[in-house]
Design a protein around this motif. Structure first.
Motif, PDB file in Angstrom:
ATOM      1  N   PRO A   3       0.842  -1.199   0.000  1.00 31.99           N
ATOM      2  CA  PRO A   3       0.000   0.000   0.000  1.00 31.99           C
ATOM      3  C   PRO A   3       0.874   1.245   0.000  1.00 31.99           C
ATOM      4  CG  PRO A   3      -0.652  -1.556   1.724  1.00 31.99           C
ATOM      5  CD  PRO A   3       0.659  -2.017   1.218  1.00 31.99           C
ATOM      6  N   ALA A   4       0.479   2.247  -0.740  1.00 36.21           N
ATOM      7  CA  ALA A   4       1.228   3.498  -0.780  1.00 36.21           C
ATOM      8  C   ALA A   4       1.160   4.193   0.574  1.00 36.21           C
ATOM      9  CB  ALA A   4       0.681   4.403  -1.886  1.00 36.21           C
ATOM     10  N   GLY A   5       2.182   5.018   0.846  1.00 33.51           N
ATOM     11  CA  GLY A   5       2.199   5.773   2.088  1.00 33.51           C
ATOM     12  C   GLY A   5       3.229   5.283   3.070  1.00 33.51           C
ATOM     13  N   GLY A   6       3.819   4.131   2.823  1.00 34.93           N
ATOM     14  CA  GLY A   6       4.850   3.622   3.717  1.00 34.93           C
ATOM     15  C   GLY A   6       6.219   4.127   3.312  1.00 34.93           C
ATOM     16  N   GLU A   7       7.231   3.454   3.798  1.00 34.69           N
ATOM     17  CA  GLU A   7       8.596   3.831   3.456  1.00 34.69           C
ATOM     18  C   GLU A   7       8.815   3.672   1.960  1.00 34.69           C
ATOM     19  OE1 GLU A   7      13.191   2.421   4.505  1.00 34.69           O
ATOM     20  OE2 GLU A   7      11.452   1.409   5.388  1.00 34.69           O
ATOM     21  N   GLU A   8       9.388   4.684   1.338  1.00 37.03           N
ATOM     22  CA  GLU A   8       9.632   4.625  -0.100  1.00 37.03           C
ATOM     23  C   GLU A   8      10.707   3.591  -0.401  1.00 37.03           C
ATOM     24  OE1 GLU A   8      10.377   8.327  -1.959  1.00 37.03           O
ATOM     25  OE2 GLU A   8       8.585   9.302  -1.131  1.00 37.03           O
ATOM     26  N   ASP A   9      10.435   2.773  -1.392  1.00 40.11           N
ATOM     27  CA  ASP A   9      11.350   1.698  -1.770  1.00 40.11           C
ATOM     28  C   ASP A   9      11.222   1.492  -3.272  1.00 40.11           C
ATOM     29  OD1 ASP A   9      12.778  -0.622  -2.224  1.00 40.11           O
ATOM     30  OD2 ASP A   9      12.026  -1.655  -0.446  1.00 40.11           O
ATOM     31  N   PRO A  10      12.279   1.738  -4.032  1.00 43.39           N
ATOM     32  CA  PRO A  10      12.176   1.593  -5.493  1.00 43.39           C
ATOM     33  C   PRO A  10      11.886   0.171  -5.939  1.00 43.39           C
ATOM     34  CG  PRO A  10      14.476   1.874  -4.811  1.00 43.39           C
ATOM     35  CD  PRO A  10      13.628   2.143  -3.606  1.00 43.39           C
ATOM     36  N   ASN A  11      12.092  -0.791  -5.053  1.00 46.21           N
ATOM     37  CA  ASN A  11      11.830  -2.186  -5.408  1.00 46.21           C
ATOM     38  C   ASN A  11      10.363  -2.581  -5.222  1.00 46.21           C
ATOM     39  OD1 ASN A  11      14.685  -2.819  -5.797  1.00 46.21           O
ATOM     40  ND2 ASN A  11      14.844  -2.598  -3.581  1.00 46.21           N
ATOM     41  N   VAL A  12       9.561  -1.673  -4.672  1.00 41.69           N
ATOM     42  CA  VAL A  12       8.176  -1.981  -4.306  1.00 41.69           C
ATOM     43  C   VAL A  12       7.220  -1.158  -5.158  1.00 41.69           C
ATOM     44  CG1 VAL A  12       6.469  -1.936  -2.448  1.00 41.69           C
ATOM     45  CG2 VAL A  12       8.842  -2.552  -1.944  1.00 41.69           C
ATOM     46  N   LEU A  13       6.186  -1.824  -5.672  1.00 43.27           N
ATOM     47  CA  LEU A  13       5.109  -1.134  -6.381  1.00 43.27           C
ATOM     48  C   LEU A  13       4.097  -0.652  -5.346  1.00 43.27           C
ATOM     49  CD1 LEU A  13       3.587  -0.237  -8.910  1.00 43.27           C
ATOM     50  CD2 LEU A  13       2.636  -2.550  -9.076  1.00 43.27           C
ATOM     51  N   ALA A  14       4.052   0.687  -5.119  1.00 47.92           N
ATOM     52  CA  ALA A  14       3.167   1.282  -4.121  1.00 47.92           C
ATOM     53  C   ALA A  14       1.825   1.621  -4.753  1.00 47.92           C
ATOM     54  CB  ALA A  14       3.813   2.540  -3.536  1.00 47.92           C
ATOM     55  N   GLU A  36       0.141  10.940  -0.086  1.00 42.46           N
ATOM     56  CA  GLU A  36       0.550  11.898  -1.100  1.00 42.46           C
ATOM     57  C   GLU A  36       0.645  11.209  -2.464  1.00 42.46           C
ATOM     58  OE1 GLU A  36       1.028  15.118  -0.836  1.00 42.46           O
ATOM     59  OE2 GLU A  36       0.581  15.172   1.316  1.00 42.46           O
ATOM     60  N   THR A  37       0.188  11.913  -3.487  1.00 46.62           N
ATOM     61  CA  THR A  37       0.187  11.318  -4.829  1.00 46.62           C
ATOM     62  C   THR A  37       1.601  10.982  -5.303  1.00 46.62           C
ATOM     63  OG1 THR A  37       0.187  13.539  -5.804  1.00 46.62           O
ATOM     64  CG2 THR A  37      -1.952  12.462  -5.487  1.00 46.62           C
ATOM     65  N   SER A  38       2.590  11.701  -4.783  1.00 47.40           N
ATOM     66  CA  SER A  38       3.966  11.432  -5.193  1.00 47.40           C
ATOM     67  C   SER A  38       4.441  10.054  -4.742  1.00 47.40           C
ATOM     68  CB  SER A  38       4.903  12.506  -4.630  1.00 47.40           C
ATOM     69  OG  SER A  38       4.844  12.527  -3.205  1.00 47.40           O
ATOM     70  N   SER A  39       3.781   9.484  -3.749  1.00 46.74           N
ATOM     71  CA  SER A  39       4.174   8.167  -3.239  1.00 46.74           C
ATOM     72  C   SER A  39       3.409   7.032  -3.909  1.00 46.74           C
ATOM     73  CB  SER A  39       3.949   8.093  -1.725  1.00 46.74           C
ATOM     74  OG  SER A  39       2.561   8.144  -1.414  1.00 46.74           O
ATOM     75  N   ILE A  40       2.490   7.354  -4.829  1.00 50.61           N
ATOM     76  CA  ILE A  40       1.631   6.344  -5.457  1.00 50.61           C
ATOM     77  C   ILE A  40       2.181   5.987  -6.836  1.00 50.61           C
ATOM     78  CG2 ILE A  40      -0.684   5.839  -6.313  1.00 50.61           C
ATOM     79  CD1 ILE A  40      -1.782   7.755  -4.204  1.00 50.61           C
TER      80      ILE A  40
END
Length: 387
Positions: free
Chosen positions: A186-197, A213-217
């Motif tokens: 789910p979006a909103g957690g720790e940003e990780d380029p390996n994860v599809l948020a 935030e839309t930037s994290s989605i």
């Protein structure tokens, strides 16, 4: 604590199924039958707007997620729920399956719910009803749980909502992707380029309340008022980014089953680029167009890794093939010699019998010759002639 919420609209399932009864009345004209009365099994599939919204059912003729395992981490699930129990496995490596099963059961139903059985109409369906669902309950040790899920064969891993700054998580997700596993969260957690948020939208395509935030989605998916499997073997309605991520994990299972040659990055690209424009200009999940994108990605990729085959198959030297041919020729010659010798023998004893007859005949002739060579004996005495 998992995100999302569920309404108090949980529906109980009739465990014993539909009971039928019949009434008959005798009339003067004959026997008239009264239609049977039965308790209907609730069927919430017409109300599962998310399946129609993302076009999941349009791909079910070619793929329903068979052969793909989706792992859910950090949740507990009702293992006896009729919509899940046929393709559900619970691994207690990191903790027991607890009593708080509401959100885990709901997410599992959105991923791989299969209804009340193969020949029943009741219950709910997930995006990938033939996929396998691997649940790893337990708090903490998320990095180890990710690695364990990958080792267990999961092609898709769904992370819980709030994982904090779990030590080693990014290393674990990076290792998972390199091993061929797509990681969804789910979006909103720790940003990780390996994860599809994934963020959530409602039936009107608008962002759900309390969206990050839309930037994290990275991708939008249905996440509001979703009918799914509920507690006490019933159904419920839920809202939250957790459930949008679960819907996306099910879509990833569909594509992974249809195009197993795609790596996680290519699968992720197909989901994101093969999407429709959603709220705030963000990509919104659409399975048929994602499948078309995946098909284009997979056209030039063989199902078998040819480089890996070459690495695993050492080159055979030329002299080996000449030696092998020589050995084969020698064996052929030996077999021919044995065959000729066997065919030239006297298997029925004819020659031996003839030799015996010849020897007997020769003996008889020798005996006859000896008898003929013996001198004849003259008788002594006799009459004298008178003078």
């Amino acid at each position: 604590m998992l995100g999302g919420n569920s309404r108090n609209r949980t529906h109980k399932r009739h465990v014993l199924g539909a009971t039928a009864g019949a009434c008959a009345a005798l009339t003067v004209m004959g026997l008239a039958a009264v239609p049977a009365a039965a308790d209907d099994v609730p069927d919430f599939r017409p109300e599962q707007w998310a399946l129609a919204s993302i076009g999941a059912q349009e791909t079910w003729e070619s793929t329903r997620g068979q052969g793909v395992t989706v792992a859910m981490l950090g949740v507990s699930v009702d293992e006896d729920h009729p919509d899940l129990r046929d393709n559900l496995e619970i691994d207690t490596e990191f903790g027991g399956n607890g009593n708080d099963t509401e959100q885990g059961t709901a997410a599992g139903g959105l991923i791989a719910g299969h209804g009340h059985g193969m020949d029943a109409d009741g219950g709910v369906l997930g995006v990938a009803p033939d996929a396998n669902l691997l649940v790893l309950p337990g708090d903490g040790e998320l990095a180890d749980a990710i690695g364990h899920a990958v080792d267990a064969g999961a092609q898709v891993v769904l992370l819980p909502d709030e994982v904090g700054d779990d030590e080693g998580r990014s290393e674990a997700t990076d290792a998972a992707v390199r091993s061929g596993t797509l990681v969804v969260a789910p979006a909103g957690g720790e940003e990780d380029p390996n994860v599809l948020a994934v963020g959530g939208v409602d039936e009107n395509g608008e962002l759900i309340p309390d969206s990050p935030e839309t930037s994290s989605i990275g991708l939008l998916a249905p996440g509001a008022d979703l009918y799914t499997a509920g507690e006490d073997m019933g159904q419920t309605q839920v809202t939250g980014t957790r459930y949008a991520a679960a819907t996306t994990a099910g879509a990833a299972a569909l594509l992974g089953a249809e195009y197993p040659q795609l790596d996680p990055q290519q699968l992720r690209t197909a989901l994101v680029e093969g999407s429709q424009q959603g709220a705030e200009g963000l990509p919104s999940l659409h399975v048929p167009s994602a499948a078309a994108q995946a098909s284009g990605e997979a056209q030039d990729i063989p199902l078998v890794d040819e480089d890996l085959v070459e690495e695993d198959s050492p080159a055979v030297p030329v002299w080996f093939w000449f030696a092998l041919v020589g050995v084969v020729l020698v064996l052929i010659i030996l077999l021919l010699v044995l065959w000729v010798r066997r065919s030239s023998t006297d298997p029925y004893g004819v020659a031996a019998e003839r030799r015996e007859e010849d020897e007997k005949l020769a003996a008889e002739r020798a005996e006859q010759a000896r008898s003929e060579e013996r001198p004849s004996r003259r008788k002594k005495g006799g009459r004298r002639r008178r003078k």
